[in-house]
Write a protein that holds these residues in place. Structure first.
Motif: not given
Length: 85
Positions: A22-27, A2-8, A69-75, A50-54
């Motif tokens: 969003c493409d890489i972490n699509a779940h 997954c990726v977590i982004i802190k946005r100020e 948090h953009l999720r890429h399901a591994t477990v 959907d990147p537009k929704e985000v």
């Protein structure tokens, strides 16, 4: 992974970077922010993300520091219980 982004506040994440994330972490995704001394959360289980929704959700929260948090399901399944932060 997954990726977590802190946005100020009042910072815009470039659309091409958000598209790739969003493409890489699509779940699914989750956003957390604080307002009025409380933590708030918003989630989406769409697959793929959907990147537009985000981007629209980030725009609504432009005056807040957020954790995305953009999720890429591994477990674990692609279910709302796994959409943190």
């Amino acid at each position: 992974m997954c990726v977590i982004i802190k946005r100020e506040p009042n910072v815009t994440i470039p659309s091409d970077m958000l598209d790739i994330a969003c493409d890489i972490n699509a779940h699914g995704w989750g956003i957390a922010w604080a307002a009025k001394k409380k933590l708030h959360f918003e989630y989406s289980i769409k697959n793929p993300n959907d990147p537009k929704e985000v981007a629209d959700q980030l725009q609504k929260l432009k005056d807040h520091r957020v954790f995305l948090h953009l999720r890429h399901a591994t477990v674990g399944g692609i279910i709302s219980d796994n959409l943190h932060p």
